[in-house]
Design a protein around this motif. Structure first.
Motif, PDB file in Angstrom:
ATOM      1  N   GLN A 156       0.835  -1.195   0.000  1.00  0.00           N
ATOM      2  CA  GLN A 156       0.000   0.000   0.000  1.00  0.00           C
ATOM      3  C   GLN A 156       0.882   1.262   0.000  1.00  0.00           C
ATOM      4  OE1 GLN A 156      -2.478   0.654   3.415  1.00  0.00           O
ATOM      5  NE2 GLN A 156      -4.139   1.408   2.114  1.00  0.00           N
ATOM      6  N   VAL A 157       0.492   2.193  -0.847  1.00  0.00           N
ATOM      7  CA  VAL A 157       1.291   3.410  -0.985  1.00  0.00           C
ATOM      8  C   VAL A 157       0.988   4.349   0.174  1.00  0.00           C
ATOM      9  CG1 VAL A 157       1.806   5.373  -2.450  1.00  0.00           C
ATOM     10  CG2 VAL A 157       1.259   3.167  -3.483  1.00  0.00           C
ATOM     11  N   LEU A 158       2.053   4.733   0.896  1.00  0.00           N
ATOM     12  CA  LEU A 158       1.880   5.678   1.993  1.00  0.00           C
ATOM     13  C   LEU A 158       2.223   7.095   1.543  1.00  0.00           C
ATOM     14  CD1 LEU A 158       3.516   3.759   4.972  1.00  0.00           C
ATOM     15  CD2 LEU A 158       1.100   3.978   4.424  1.00  0.00           C
ATOM     16  N   GLU A 159       3.197   7.166   0.657  1.00  0.00           N
ATOM     17  CA  GLU A 159       3.659   8.480   0.230  1.00  0.00           C
ATOM     18  C   GLU A 159       4.176   8.325  -1.196  1.00  0.00           C
ATOM     19  OE1 GLU A 159       6.265  10.300   3.225  1.00  0.00           O
ATOM     20  OE2 GLU A 159       7.207  11.333   1.538  1.00  0.00           O
ATOM     21  N   ALA A 160       3.937   9.327  -2.032  1.00  0.00           N
ATOM     22  CA  ALA A 160       4.423   9.230  -3.408  1.00  0.00           C
ATOM     23  C   ALA A 160       5.026  10.569  -3.828  1.00  0.00           C
ATOM     24  CB  ALA A 160       3.264   8.856  -4.331  1.00  0.00           C
ATOM     25  N   ARG A 161       6.212  10.499  -4.394  1.00  0.00           N
ATOM     26  CA  ARG A 161       6.852  11.718  -4.895  1.00  0.00           C
ATOM     27  C   ARG A 161       7.156  11.531  -6.378  1.00  0.00           C
ATOM     28  NH1 ARG A 161       6.049  15.881  -2.529  1.00  0.00           N
ATOM     29  NH2 ARG A 161       7.950  16.861  -3.307  1.00  0.00           N
TER      30      ARG A 161
ATOM     31  N   LEU B  10      -1.967   7.899  -3.390  1.00  0.00           N
ATOM     32  CA  LEU B  10      -2.012   7.690  -1.941  1.00  0.00           C
ATOM     33  C   LEU B  10      -3.088   6.662  -1.601  1.00  0.00           C
ATOM     34  CD1 LEU B  10      -1.647  11.254  -0.389  1.00  0.00           C
ATOM     35  CD2 LEU B  10       0.070   9.452  -0.620  1.00  0.00           C
ATOM     36  N   GLY B  11      -2.693   5.661  -0.861  1.00  0.00           N
ATOM     37  CA  GLY B  11      -3.650   4.637  -0.448  1.00  0.00           C
ATOM     38  C   GLY B  11      -3.870   3.561  -1.487  1.00  0.00           C
ATOM     39  N   ALA B  12      -3.381   3.810  -2.716  1.00  0.00           N
ATOM     40  CA  ALA B  12      -3.552   2.787  -3.743  1.00  0.00           C
ATOM     41  C   ALA B  12      -2.560   1.657  -3.522  1.00  0.00           C
ATOM     42  CB  ALA B  12      -3.350   3.403  -5.117  1.00  0.00           C
ATOM     43  N   ARG B  13      -2.766   0.568  -4.281  1.00  0.00           N
ATOM     44  CA  ARG B  13      -1.816  -0.524  -4.165  1.00  0.00           C
ATOM     45  C   ARG B  13      -0.726  -0.376  -5.217  1.00  0.00           C
ATOM     46  NH1 ARG B  13      -5.685  -5.584  -3.591  1.00  0.00           N
ATOM     47  NH2 ARG B  13      -4.095  -6.405  -4.947  1.00  0.00           N
ATOM     48  N   LEU B  14       0.418  -0.943  -4.924  1.00  0.00           N
ATOM     49  CA  LEU B  14       1.582  -0.756  -5.790  1.00  0.00           C
ATOM     50  C   LEU B  14       1.258  -1.089  -7.245  1.00  0.00           C
ATOM     51  CD1 LEU B  14       4.600  -0.322  -6.288  1.00  0.00           C
ATOM     52  CD2 LEU B  14       4.999  -2.664  -5.572  1.00  0.00           C
ATOM     53  N   GLU B  15       0.531  -2.190  -7.461  1.00  0.00           N
ATOM     54  CA  GLU B  15       0.281  -2.605  -8.840  1.00  0.00           C
ATOM     55  C   GLU B  15      -0.682  -1.676  -9.567  1.00  0.00           C
ATOM     56  OE1 GLU B  15      -0.542  -4.251  -6.125  1.00  0.00           O
ATOM     57  OE2 GLU B  15      -2.393  -5.392  -6.321  1.00  0.00           O
ATOM     58  N   ASP B  16      -1.345  -0.767  -8.840  1.00  0.00           N
ATOM     59  CA  ASP B  16      -2.280   0.141  -9.503  1.00  0.00           C
ATOM     60  C   ASP B  16      -1.638   1.458  -9.936  1.00  0.00           C
ATOM     61  OD1 ASP B  16      -4.424  -1.527  -9.519  1.00  0.00           O
ATOM     62  OD2 ASP B  16      -5.157  -0.898  -7.539  1.00  0.00           O
ATOM     63  N   ILE B  17      -0.430   1.704  -9.469  1.00  0.00           N
ATOM     64  CA  ILE B  17       0.198   2.990  -9.831  1.00  0.00           C
ATOM     65  C   ILE B  17       0.283   3.124 -11.347  1.00  0.00           C
ATOM     66  CG2 ILE B  17       2.304   4.360  -9.730  1.00  0.00           C
ATOM     67  CD1 ILE B  17       2.802   3.256  -6.986  1.00  0.00           C
ATOM     68  N   ALA B  18       0.737   2.062 -12.000  1.00  0.00           N
ATOM     69  CA  ALA B  18       0.861   2.103 -13.459  1.00  0.00           C
ATOM     70  C   ALA B  18      -0.498   2.354 -14.094  1.00  0.00           C
ATOM     71  CB  ALA B  18       1.455   0.800 -13.964  1.00  0.00           C
ATOM     72  N   GLN B  19      -1.505   1.675 -13.573  1.00  0.00           N
ATOM     73  CA  GLN B  19      -2.859   1.842 -14.104  1.00  0.00           C
ATOM     74  C   GLN B  19      -3.344   3.281 -13.980  1.00  0.00           C
ATOM     75  OE1 GLN B  19      -6.839  -0.304 -13.952  1.00  0.00           O
ATOM     76  NE2 GLN B  19      -5.657  -1.095 -12.234  1.00  0.00           N
TER      77      GLN B  19
END
Lengths: 616, 380
Positions: free
Chosen positions: B42-47, B357-366
């Motif tokens: 789970q994504v806590l922080e994204a830069r 934020l809050g998304a799952r790692l595999e959804d970032i690309a999506q």
């Protein structure tokens, strides 16, 4: 909103839908090579016969992918506007935008429909290509992106120049050409692609690209500054120059060349005379060299040399036989082409720098060459060609057979002579047009109509006079006949009644020498009260005196000089029409060349003097 | 370090770890990086970490003649280059007071819609790949290639057409082009049900994309979201209709919207836009032959062309959202300043950071592909 047959829940049968694709052809494209589209922007080809090496493609290339490369063996001719350089493309930089094609003034460069170029690592140089008509791999692919009329980025049309209409201008000696307005000049200047062909073609190598750019930028003073780098007769040349620059202009390959001469005229007229004098004085040395120079003849060659030498700090005195300066530019060119006040303005710039002109001083009569030599360190004679040549046909010694240069001089000086009601002019050069058109104005004033026939030896394809002169002369009612050779002046009871001419078969013999052949059957009679000979001029070298004439070396009646105008006497130079023709701008170029040679001579004198000082 | 000096550093026990996502990663469009802090998956922080594709286009443009920049601007966004050319040309035309001929305007609209079709096929093809459905991507790319064939025929270039210049376009439409375009549209239209079956109604996609990367209309407006991403939140805003340029006011088309605001809704808007673009192109094919006249107004010699002093802000609707050029001229032969307002700089940086934020790692690309962010346009 969406029109998709969208179901929230899938069906277990849906995967079977894909079975239908078994019946369909595969989406995969066949791998056979297919030709590119007709418009494709592939690798360059360049028609070397059309290409003139103007480097406009290089200027527009946004990736600096194009380098001009000298190709030895290709023709090179500055007067025709051809360089032996061709564009080479660095395909590591090229982005195939095709701007080079759209802007090419000649239309020589285009892109092919060739898709692929690959190479091994040791062949990386193969990305740097000098395109020829065969293409990058010599495979003659058809042209893709090519020049089209509606995509051409070259402005082929010249700004129109206002002129007095034929019936209006024939009444007076008013200047015909009106000149450009500021807006017209800027638009005309914007057509220039800065290729520099004009600079190479000009006898005095005027910085035309620079002054055209300055005019476009609205900086007319800078334009004048650029002109004075090479030409102190810019007012004159802006009006009557034979404009080799325009013949060489790369825009003229497919369209009308940039009106370089009219732009020069515009800039000179746009700057006040006093400011021009200040600009011309820039760069003049602020010391006095102590050297004295005499120049015989206040024509363009002599005064150009005077301008160069006075800027170097020498004392320059010009001796002029007549009462006004300008030489042939004043006494040979009619006022409707070159108003005298503009000529005076050019000369005033030169005299404002300190050049002394002694008018009404004929060398050989009022002062001798020996005196000039005694009082000066160096002497330049630039006396032009003041004597008209005669055809020497039967009857040409009649008093009503006149020489064009004599008549033109008389018209300028306001001397009266009997204007003929009908006149016949022999000759087809610009001087013949000048005298015919000047007489036409006098006839119009005196008799209300024009009756002049011009008989030229050349045919219209090889005519010597400028085409616009011929057109304008015709508009003014002058009859111009080509391929007519003079046979005899007809005189009845001592009165001149006209000229008989014969048709011309050829002008030159097989060795290229002047030996006209006539068709004796084709005889015509042109009635007239006066016959004017305008077949060329020669120099009056009697001023030199017998002893000096004897000492100097001669070449077929012309004073023999080296390429710098230096005669066989170390202190004597000659310049201008008398040694090197045939027009104002050549005389200016000659003036510069001779002045540089004189300057070197004076510097040698100085260094000898210093050496003497050290040894003693 | 000498082994005797080595001492293990003690750290407090944690489930959190940092992961560098990109700059070279199959789940990232182009060269773009994302530094994420994760707890499990789970994504806590994204830069967002942009800049790998920075070529300094805006600065480069200041050193080049007005016309030379037409070869530069399409490179700002590779999948959808035509709006770049058109928007840049529109700005110069506005400052210079150039009257673009009617025919050129129609040709420009035709290109813009062709480019939109190609870009959308590329975008959802990419999205499909992030969910493992590579067939959709292959189909999308193969069909896009057919559009590129038509671009090659019309403009001489497949990807970078470099076809629009200030004042109009560079070549007229080739003979028979409209017929070939028309049959291409027939083909593309026949493919839409296949795409629906394969992707848009496919539960693999629908279930993965629903609710992922969702934003409300309010958030979207606050974050500067435009284009299909904004329309996916229910707002019917399109520059083509709300601030018409060229001849869009003479065309009949709809503005598709969705209400979900998530990755699914964004893709459904694009899917619906395919149909609208085909509709617009059919109208152009019908009208263009009757519009005669030049394809470009007279322009000065490009080597000596001073665009009058002034400034212009022109905007168009690109496939990714509102694209705008702010061009300032001081009356010289080169631009004084060009600023590109690309839609992707908002979508790929501030929006993506928040949606991740809050998304799952595999959804970032999506999420990134559903926003259709274009890194070369972010970096410029």
């Amino acid at each position: 909103m969406s029109d998709i047959p969208y179901k929230d829940k899938g069906s277990i049968l849906r995967p079977f839908k894909s079975l239908q694709f078994f019946a369909r052809p595969a989406v995969t494209q066949p791998l056979e090579p297919r030709p590119a589209s007709d418009n494709y922007r592939g690798f360059h080809v360049n028609d070397w016969k059309k290409c003139i090496g103007c480097s406009t493609c290089q200027k527009v290339c946004d990736n600096a992918a194009i380098t001009m490369v000298r190709v030895p063996g290709l023709p090179e001719d500055p007067v025709k506007g051809i360089r032996n350089e061709r564009p080479a493309i660095d395909y590591g930089r090229c982005c195939w935008c095709g701007l080079c094609v759209d802007i090419c003034p000649t239309g020589s460069i285009s892109l092919t429909t060739e898709y692929v170029h690959t190479c091994r690592e040791d062949e990386l140089d193969s990305y740097f290509v000098l395109p020829d008509p065969n293409g990058i791999h010599g495979e003659h692919f058809p042209k893709g992106w090519d020049k089209t009329a509606d995509a051409d980025l070259v402005d082929l049309e010249r700004q129109p120049m206002g002129e007095l209409p034929g019936e209006e201008r024939i009444d007076s000696f008013d200047e015909i050409v009106e000149g450009y307005t500021e807006q017209q000049a800027i638009v005309e200047a914007s057509r220039c692609v800065q290729c520099g062909m004009c600079h190479d073609a000009c006898p005095t190598h005027m910085h035309a690209p620079e002054y055209i750019r300055a005019i476009w930028e609205g900086d007319v003073e800078e334009a004048v500054r650029q002109m004075y780098r090479t030409n102190p007769f810019s007012h004159v040349c802006g009006r009557v120059c034979t404009h080799r620059c325009e013949s060489a202009c790369s825009i003229g390959r497919r369209g009308e060349p940039v009106a370089i001469r009219w732009l020069k005229r515009y800039a000179m007229d746009a700057v006040p005379d006093l400011r021009i004098r200040e600009i011309a004085a820039e760069g003049k040395v602020d010391y006095i060299s102590g050297r004295r120079i005499a120049i015989v003849g206040a024509g363009p060659a002599g005064l150009t040399a005077a301008y160069d030498l006075i800027r170097k700090g020498h004392k320059v005195t010009v001796f002029e036989a007549l009462d006004k300066p300008g030489g042939m530019t004043r006494y040979g060119i009619p006022e409707y082409r070159l108003p005298y006040d503009r000529l005076d303005a050019d000369v005033a710039v030169i005299t404002s720098l300190g050049v002394q002109i002694q008018y009404n001083t004929r060398v050989g009569r009022d002062v001798t060459m020996d005196e000039l030599r005694r009082d000066h360190d160096a002497v330049l004679i630039a006396i032009g060609l003041q004597l008209g040549r005669s055809t020497r046909i039967p009857g040409s010694d009649h008093p009503q057979v006149r020489r064009a240069v004599d008549l033109l001089r008389m018209i300028t000086r306001g001397e009266s002579f009997e204007v003929p009601e009908r006149a016949v002019v022999i000759g087809g050069g610009n001087v013949a047009m000048d005298i015919a058109r000047s007489l036409a104005r006098l006839q119009k004033q005196q008799f209300g109509k024009v009756q002049i026939t011009v008989c030229a030896l050349e045919d219209f394809e090889h005519f010597l006079a400028d085409p616009e002169e011929v057109t304008e002369a015709r508009e003014e009612g002058i009859e111009i006949l080509d391929s007519r050779g003079p046979k005899e002046v007809v005189i009845e009871d001592g009165r001149l009644t006209g000229l008989k001419t014969l048709g011309v078969i050829s002008i030159f013999d097989e060795q290229g020498r002047f030996a006209p052949r006539y068709d004796q059957q084709d005889e015509q009679f042109h009635p007239g009260d006066m016959v004017i000979e305008s077949i060329g001029q020669m120099s009056d070298v009697s001023l030199l005196g017998e002893e000096l004439t004897e000492r100097l070396e001669w070449n077929r009646g012309r004073l023999k000089v080296d390429e710098d105008g230096h005669s066989s006497e170390p202190w004597l130079w000659a310049a201008g029409d008398m040694v090197f023709g045939p027009d104002v701008v050549h005389a200016v170029a000659d003036g510069h060349r001779v002045a540089a040679s004189m300057e070197r001579y004076l510097a040698e004198l100085d260094s000898e003097k210093q050496d003497d000082g050290r040894t003693s | 370090m000498r082994p005797e000096n080595y001492q293990a550093r003690s750290q407090p026990p944690s489930n959190e770890f940092e992961l560098n996502f990109g700059p070279n990663h199959p789940g990232i469009e182009g060269n773009y990086a994302f530094r994420v802090k994760l707890n499990g998956d789970q994504v806590l922080e994204a830069r967002a970490d942009a800049g790998y594709l920075h070529r300094g286009f805006e600065k480069l443009m200041e050193g080049r003649l007005w016309i030379q920049n037409i070869a530069l601007v399409p490179r700002i966004c590779v999948p959808d280059p035509v709006p770049m050319e058109v928007c840049y040309s529109l700005a110069i035309e506005e400052i210079g007071g150039l009257e673009v001929p009617e025919r050129a305007k129609w040709i420009r609209v035709m290109q813009l819609e062709m480019s939109r079709l190609a870009a959308h096929l590329f975008a959802f093809g990419g999205h499909a790949a992030t969910t493992g459905m590579y067939t959709t991507m292959f189909w999308g790319v193969a069909d896009r290639d057919l559009i590129l064939d038509r671009f090659e025929e019309l403009t001489g270039g497949r990807v970078y057409s470099i076809y629009n210049i200030p004042g109009g376009v560079r070549r007229d439409v080739p003979e028979g082009f409209l017929d070939r375009l028309s049959s291409l549209l027939d083909y593309l239209e026949s493919r839409l049900p296949d795409y629906d079956n394969l992707f848009f109604t496919n539960q693999v996609f629908v279930k993965r994309a629903r609710g992922v990367g969702a934003m409300t209309q309010e958030q979207a407006l606050k974050w500067g979201v435009t284009g299909p991403n904004l329309r996916a939140t229910g707002l019917e805003f399109d520059v083509r209709r709300d601030d018409p340029y060229l001849v869009y006011d003479q065309l009949d088309f709809e503005i598709p919207t969705e209400s979900g605001g998530d990755a699914l809704a964004r893709n459904l808007v694009r899917r619906a836009e395919l149909k609208q673009s085909i509709r617009i192109l059919r109208q152009v094919i019908e009208r263009l032959p009757s519009i005669e006249g030049p394809i470009r107004c007279p322009i000065p010699n490009p080597l000596a062309w001073n665009v009058p002093a002034g400034e212009a802000y022109t905007r168009v609707e690109s496939s990714k959202g509102e694209l705008a050029y702010y061009v300032v001229s001081t009356g010289g032969d080169k631009p004084y300043r060009v600023h590109v307002r690309g839609p992707s700089s908002m979508h790929a940086v501030q929006v993506l950071e928040k949606l991740a934020l809050g998304a799952r790692l595999e959804d970032i690309a999506q999420i990134m592909f559903s926003l259709d962010a274009c890194p070369p346009e972010v970096d410029r």
